[in-house]
Scaffold this active site. Structure first.
Site, short mmCIF file in Angstrom:
data_model
loop_
_atom_site.label_atom_id
_atom_site.label_comp_id
_atom_site.label_asym_id
_atom_site.label_seq_id
_atom_site.Cartn_x
_atom_site.Cartn_y
_atom_site.Cartn_z
N TYR A 1 1.67 10.99 -3.70
CA TYR A 1 1.90 11.45 -5.07
C TYR A 1 1.77 12.98 -5.16
O TYR A 1 1.31 13.50 -6.15
CB TYR A 1 0.98 10.72 -6.06
CG TYR A 1 1.08 9.22 -5.91
CD1 TYR A 1 2.21 8.56 -6.37
CD2 TYR A 1 0.09 8.48 -5.26
CE1 TYR A 1 2.35 7.18 -6.20
CE2 TYR A 1 0.22 7.11 -5.08
CZ TYR A 1 1.35 6.47 -5.55
OH TYR A 1 1.49 5.12 -5.37
N ARG A 3 -1.13 16.12 -9.61
CA ARG A 3 -2.24 15.19 -9.85
C ARG A 3 -3.41 15.82 -10.62
O ARG A 3 -3.95 15.18 -11.53
CB ARG A 3 -2.72 14.54 -8.54
CG ARG A 3 -1.63 13.71 -7.85
CD ARG A 3 -2.16 12.92 -6.66
NE ARG A 3 -3.04 11.86 -7.09
CZ ARG A 3 -4.35 11.88 -7.02
NH1 ARG A 3 -4.97 12.90 -6.45
NH2 ARG A 3 -5.05 10.87 -7.46
N PRO A 59 0.83 -1.21 0.00
CA PRO A 59 0.00 0.00 0.00
C PRO A 59 0.86 1.26 0.00
O PRO A 59 1.88 1.33 0.67
CB PRO A 59 -0.79 -0.11 1.31
CG PRO A 59 0.10 -0.90 2.21
CD PRO A 59 0.84 -1.87 1.33
N GLY A 60 0.45 2.25 -0.77
CA GLY A 60 1.13 3.54 -0.76
C GLY A 60 0.15 4.63 -0.37
O GLY A 60 0.12 5.11 0.76
N ARG A 61 -0.73 4.95 -1.33
CA ARG A 61 -1.72 6.01 -1.12
C ARG A 61 -2.52 5.83 0.17
O ARG A 61 -2.77 6.81 0.90
CB ARG A 61 -2.68 6.01 -2.31
CG ARG A 61 -3.65 7.18 -2.35
CD ARG A 61 -4.72 6.95 -3.42
NE ARG A 61 -4.17 6.56 -4.69
CZ ARG A 61 -3.73 7.40 -5.63
NH1 ARG A 61 -3.83 8.70 -5.43
NH2 ARG A 61 -3.21 6.94 -6.75
N CYS A 114 3.00 28.75 -16.28
CA CYS A 114 2.51 29.16 -17.59
C CYS A 114 2.03 27.98 -18.40
O CYS A 114 2.67 27.56 -19.38
CB CYS A 114 3.61 29.90 -18.33
SG CYS A 114 4.21 31.29 -17.36
N GLU A 115 0.94 27.39 -17.96
CA GLU A 115 0.29 26.27 -18.64
C GLU A 115 -1.19 26.36 -18.30
O GLU A 115 -1.53 26.59 -17.14
CB GLU A 115 0.77 24.91 -18.09
CG GLU A 115 2.23 24.60 -18.24
CD GLU A 115 2.61 24.07 -19.61
OE1 GLU A 115 1.71 23.71 -20.39
OE2 GLU A 115 3.82 24.05 -19.90
N TYR A 175 -3.92 13.84 -14.03
CA TYR A 175 -5.04 12.91 -14.14
C TYR A 175 -6.40 13.56 -13.90
O TYR A 175 -7.34 12.86 -13.54
CB TYR A 175 -4.97 11.77 -13.10
CG TYR A 175 -3.68 11.24 -12.62
CD1 TYR A 175 -2.89 10.41 -13.42
CD2 TYR A 175 -3.26 11.48 -11.31
CE1 TYR A 175 -1.73 9.86 -12.92
CE2 TYR A 175 -2.10 10.92 -10.80
CZ TYR A 175 -1.34 10.11 -11.62
OH TYR A 175 -0.20 9.54 -11.12
C1 LIG Z 1 2.64 2.50 -7.19
C2 LIG Z 1 2.71 1.08 -6.80
C3 LIG Z 1 2.18 0.67 -5.57
C4 LIG Z 1 1.41 1.58 -4.65
O1 LIG Z 1 0.18 1.93 -5.19
P1 LIG Z 1 -0.90 2.72 -4.31
O2 LIG Z 1 -2.02 2.92 -5.25
O3 LIG Z 1 -0.25 3.99 -3.88
O4 LIG Z 1 -1.25 1.86 -3.15
C5 LIG Z 1 2.37 -0.65 -5.19
N1 LIG Z 1 3.02 -1.52 -6.00
C6 LIG Z 1 3.53 -1.16 -7.21
C7 LIG Z 1 4.24 -2.16 -8.03
C8 LIG Z 1 3.39 0.15 -7.64
O5 LIG Z 1 3.87 0.50 -8.83
#
Ligand SMILES: *Cc1c(COP(=O)(O)O)cnc(C)c1O
EC number: 4.1.1.20
Length: 416
Positions: free
Chosen positions: A369, A311, A273-275, A341-342, A315
């Site tokens: 992110y 972001r 997990p990241g986000r 300037c975009e 996106y």
């Molecule tokens: C970016 C990424 C993550 C994390 O994704 P989240 O949406 O931030 O949880 C985990 N594994 C891989 C391989 C990634 O590229």
């Protein structure tokens, strides 16, 4: 909660965000240690050993964030040699690191082998061959997981969907057996796992569980052919609410995975997990520079831009934008835009907001992110970052100075 109004002023934990902005300037990223910790525990509490959690470093790679997570016992998912160096500098352990990414260089492979990471998430047959060579040259076995593309639709933004056939990521399902057999035959490869990562900001459990079933099926098939797969890494991708969407319950997801793993004998599960760990734990504070009324649109021009938070531009992502100090002035429909300037440089379109020059606005859910994608476009120094913990504040990245921006650049040597 960690971001709340107290006497009409937005606070991060017990810290007044107007005061923090006065002290550290804006644009300013503010993170809540309390919230990152709570988010982490939300996973860890439902994920008993030997299963592993590897925080995806690219979501937010500030050393203090990594250090906090290392102290909480995190492993790490990296996508570059640079991220491995950060993890080690922050007190993380190489043995808890998984290395993802479609185009790892020889140097990165060698560095990760020397440090002794947990495994390489290999994304193609060609990468497998190269890793075998690099490991051979080092006289070691490279621990490997194969990233397989389960071809499920994560129903997220096309730029953050990674599990479809059309994506550049992973090994196609129909090639997985052949690549696994090849891995078994290579002398310096130790095949131990499979992994997948179907995308990011996913808000329902079905695609995750579909992917899990597909991956578990493949593990069965490989085991029947005598290929012992002992771990399954389901990647990251758990979404968070940016505009009051319903996010899936982490504990329900983890429980469903654990139940599936139980029927598999010796199988360690990993998540990346990241986000979900840092996203809601950070806000970007910006100051209103000018108001500008156009014929059809009203603009609030602020001192943060797409280079600080990409972001929205990249996106069309939505971030709540709320005033740091609440006031009763009439609200209008405004576009919140930065100085770059975009035309793509916006933080929010058509927001119902009242703002005056000098006011601070908080761009919410900017912990993931956000800073990591920031750049120096338009020769803008990157923002400062602070961590709050209850009533305490610590600067965890100083605002860049202009000289930092042209470090390493040179004037022409030839005479005029
Ligand atoms: C970016 C990424 C993550 C994390 O994704 P989240 O949406 O931030 O949880 C985990 N594994 C891989 C391989 C990634 O590229």
């Amino acid at each position: 909660m960690s971001f709340d109004y107290v006497n009409g002023i937005l606070h991060a934990d017990q810290c007044n965000l107007n005061e923090l902005s006065d002290t550290y300037g804006t644009p300013l990223y503010v993170y809540s240690q309390t919230l990152i910790t709570a988010n982490w525990q939300g996973f860890a509490a439902h994920w008993p050993a030997p299963h592993k959690l590897c925080y995806a470093v690219k979501a937010n790679s500030n050393l203090a964030v990594l250090n906090l997570l290392a102290r909480l016992g995190a492993g790490f998912d990296i996508v570059s040699g640079g991220e491995l160096a950060r993890v080690l500098a922050a007190g993380g352990k190489a043995k808890d690191v998984v290395f993802s990414g479609v185009a790892k260089s020889q140097e990165e492979m060698a560095y990760a082998l020397e440090q002794g990471i947990y495994c390489f998430n290999v994304e193609s047959a060609a990468e497998l061959e190269r890793l075998n060579q690099v490991a051979n040259a080092h006289g070691v076995m490279a621990p490997v997981s194969l990233r397989v593309n389960p071809d499920v639709d994560a129903q997220t933004h096309p730029y953050i969907s990674t599990g479809l056939k059309a994506n550049k990521f992973g090994i196609a399902m129909q090639d997985a057996r052949a690549v696994a057999k090849r891995a078994m035959a290579l002398p310096n490869i130790k095949l131990q796992g499979l992994d997948c990562h179907i995308g990011s900001q996913i808000l329902t459990l079905e695609p995750f569980l579909d992917a899990a079933d597909i991956m578990l099926n493949l593990i069965h098939e490989l085991r029947e052919e005598g290929i012992k797969i002992t771990h399954l890494d389901m990647g990251g991708g758990m979404g968070i609410p940016y505009q009051q969407e319903l996010a899936p319950d982490v504990s329900v997801y983890l429980q469903a995975l654990l139940e599936r793993a139980e029927n598999m004998g010796n199988l360690t599960m990993l998540l990346e997990p990241g986000r979900a760990i840092v996203g809601n734990a950070g806000t970007l504070i910006t100051t209103v520079e000018y108001l500008k009324s156009g014929e059809d649109k009203n603009f609030v021009l602020v001192d943060a831009a797409m280079n600080d938070l990409m972001r929205p531009a990249l996106y069309q992502a939505y971030h709540d934008i709320i005033p740091v100090r609440q006031h009763d002035a009439d609200k209008a429909i405004v576009d919140v835009v930065g100085p770059v300037c975009e035309t793509g440089d916006f933080l929010g379109h058509a927001r119902h907001l009242s703002a005056q020059e000098g006011d601070r606005l908080a761009v919410m859910n900017a912990g993931a992110y956000g800073f990591t994608m920031s750049s120096n476009y338009n020769t803008r120094p990157r923002a400062a970052e602070v961590m709050v913990n209850g009533g305490q504040v610590q600067i965890i990245r100083e605002r860049e100075r202009l000289e930092d921006l042209w470090k390493g650049e040179h004037l022409l040597e030839t005479p005029e």
